[in-house]
Design a protein around this motif. Structure first.
Motif, short mmCIF file in Angstrom:
data_model
loop_
_atom_site.label_atom_id
_atom_site.label_comp_id
_atom_site.label_asym_id
_atom_site.label_seq_id
_atom_site.Cartn_x
_atom_site.Cartn_y
_atom_site.Cartn_z
N LEU A 4 0.73 -1.24 0.01
CA LEU A 4 -0.03 -0.12 0.15
C LEU A 4 0.92 1.23 -0.07
O LEU A 4 1.73 1.23 0.85
CB LEU A 4 -1.16 0.12 1.27
N PRO A 5 0.67 2.09 -0.96
CA PRO A 5 1.37 3.20 -1.10
C PRO A 5 1.62 4.24 -0.15
O PRO A 5 2.04 5.40 0.10
CB PRO A 5 1.02 3.91 -2.26
N GLU A 150 -6.68 0.43 9.81
CA GLU A 150 -7.91 1.24 9.26
C GLU A 150 -7.79 1.61 7.88
O GLU A 150 -8.83 1.70 7.13
CB GLU A 150 -8.47 2.02 10.26
N PHE A 151 -6.71 2.04 7.44
CA PHE A 151 -6.33 2.73 6.05
C PHE A 151 -6.56 1.55 5.30
O PHE A 151 -7.21 1.52 4.14
CB PHE A 151 -4.90 3.24 6.13
N ALA A 152 -5.72 0.13 5.46
CA ALA A 152 -6.10 -1.02 4.72
C ALA A 152 -7.39 -1.53 4.62
O ALA A 152 -7.77 -1.68 3.53
CB ALA A 152 -4.92 -2.03 5.45
N ALA A 204 -12.56 -9.95 -1.45
CA ALA A 204 -11.28 -8.99 -0.95
C ALA A 204 -11.81 -7.49 -1.04
O ALA A 204 -12.68 -7.10 -1.93
CB ALA A 204 -10.40 -9.14 -2.00
N ASN A 205 -11.12 -6.71 -0.41
CA ASN A 205 -11.57 -5.10 -0.50
C ASN A 205 -10.87 -4.30 -1.57
O ASN A 205 -10.15 -5.21 -2.53
CB ASN A 205 -11.38 -4.37 0.93
N GLY A 206 -10.96 -3.06 -1.84
CA GLY A 206 -10.49 -2.40 -2.74
C GLY A 206 -9.06 -2.62 -2.94
O GLY A 206 -8.38 -2.38 -3.99
N TYR A 207 -8.30 -3.02 -1.89
CA TYR A 207 -6.89 -3.25 -1.89
C TYR A 207 -6.49 -4.64 -2.10
O TYR A 207 -5.09 -4.92 -1.92
CB TYR A 207 -6.26 -2.55 -0.66
N GLY A 208 -7.29 -5.52 -2.33
CA GLY A 208 -7.12 -6.99 -2.48
C GLY A 208 -6.85 -7.62 -1.28
O GLY A 208 -6.25 -8.61 -1.27
N LEU A 209 -7.28 -7.11 -0.04
CA LEU A 209 -7.17 -7.79 1.22
C LEU A 209 -8.38 -8.40 1.65
O LEU A 209 -9.49 -7.95 1.55
CB LEU A 209 -6.76 -6.66 2.19
#
Length: 308
Positions: A4-5, A150-152, A204-209
């Motif tokens: 995550l950037p 929480e960001f993730a 998965a969520n928007g970050y692939g988690l």
């Protein structure tokens, strides 16, 4: 792991529980995070390689727990037991029981085991904060801060109450493992699971988690505070950079002043969160837990703070 950037986001919520407020702008640096919670299979490799013994497998020292009954000084841990009928939900002792012989290898009590229950790809549970840290350090990783977690979990979705939007079950679709029905006695299992579920069982969520919401609570590295840190004198436009939680001296349970064991922040809710009891199946949700505690609904995942 997923990279995550980093970035700036609005943390917290003002619609559910007071400890989630206020809404605040927070920034986090780039980091890598495990795609899923650590599974029983992964934790077993760690134990095999190191011989590690978890907190639940060691008898508690009565000196750490003033007033503890002598017969309680045996290895064991907390297990959820569904009730047969409605009970007072203000008293968790109605469904939690300290069962001797419970551990990560026997997560539902001494008569349970990972092979019989086919739990190898489920999140490891019955792990204390120290157990999670030990695994993370062995793996060359760390536990996430509350802000990183929480960001993730939000997956890039700014301002939404849930990790997938503002509706818990859009079109009736179950997007996480939580309790459907009246807790703690009537679980409809619309999501297909009475207890934990294998990782990646839900989208998965928007970050692939996967499994950032529900399934198991997850340990973070931050000490608990009833009121999260905010940017001083900056107004809503100014972000707090990489917050690291409270101090240990401020993170004890006021209801148990005789027990000096600190509280860490849990995130994400679990399969025991229900609309009538604990609506913490959300990124903003947070909960305190004593660091010595292991239960049948707490797990963890790891991070590495590094650029891509």
């Amino acid at each position: 792991m997923i990279h995550l950037p980093g970035g700036t986001f609005t943390m917290g919520s003002e619609r559910f529980y007071p400890e989630e407020a206020p809404l605040r702008r927070v920034s986090v640096d780039a980091f890598w995070i495990d795609e899923t919670p650590v599974t029983n299979r992964q934790f077993a490799r760690f134990v095999e390689a190191t011989g590690y013994v978890t907190v639940a497998q060691i008898a508690p020292d009565p000196k750490d727990y003033p007033g503890m009954a002598p017969e309680m000084a045996q290895p064991g841990s907390l297990v959820f037991h569904k009730t047969a009928a409605p009970v007072d939900t203000a008293n968790p002792a109605n469904w939690w029981r300290f069962d001797f012989g419970t551990s990560w290898r026997h997560p539902h009590g001494p008569g349970s085991d990972l092979d019989t229950l086919d739990l190898w790809d489920h999140p490891v549970v019955q792990v204390s904060h120290a157990d999670a840290e030990a695994y993370a350090h062995w793996a060359g990783k760390d536990l996430p801060t509350e802000a990183e977690w929480e960001f993730a979990a939000r997956g890039g979705l700014e301002g939404a109450e849930f990790a997938w939007g503002d509706e818990l079950a859009p079109g009736g679709q179950m997007l996480a493992n939580y309790w459907q029905g009246l807790f703690p006695f009537a679980n409809q299992c619309l999501d297909g699971w009475e207890r934990t579920s294998p990782v990646r069982s839900f989208p998965a969520n928007g970050y692939g988690l996967y499994d950032m919401i529900g399934n198991t609570w997850e340990w973070t590295r931050d000490w608990w505070s009833e009121r999260p840190e905010v940017k001083k004198g900056g107004g809503s436009c100014c972000a707090l950079s990489n917050p690291r939680g409270a101090k240990l001296k401020d993170s004890f349970d006021p209801a148990q002043p005789q027990v000096r064991i600190g509280l860490k922040v849990l995130k994400g809710g679990s399969h025991l969160c229900a609309a009538n009891y604990c609506q913490r199946y959300r990124p903003a949700a947070r909960h305190p837990e004593m660091i010595d505690t292991a239960t049948s609904h707490i797990g963890f995942r790891c991070v590495v703070r590094a650029p891509a």
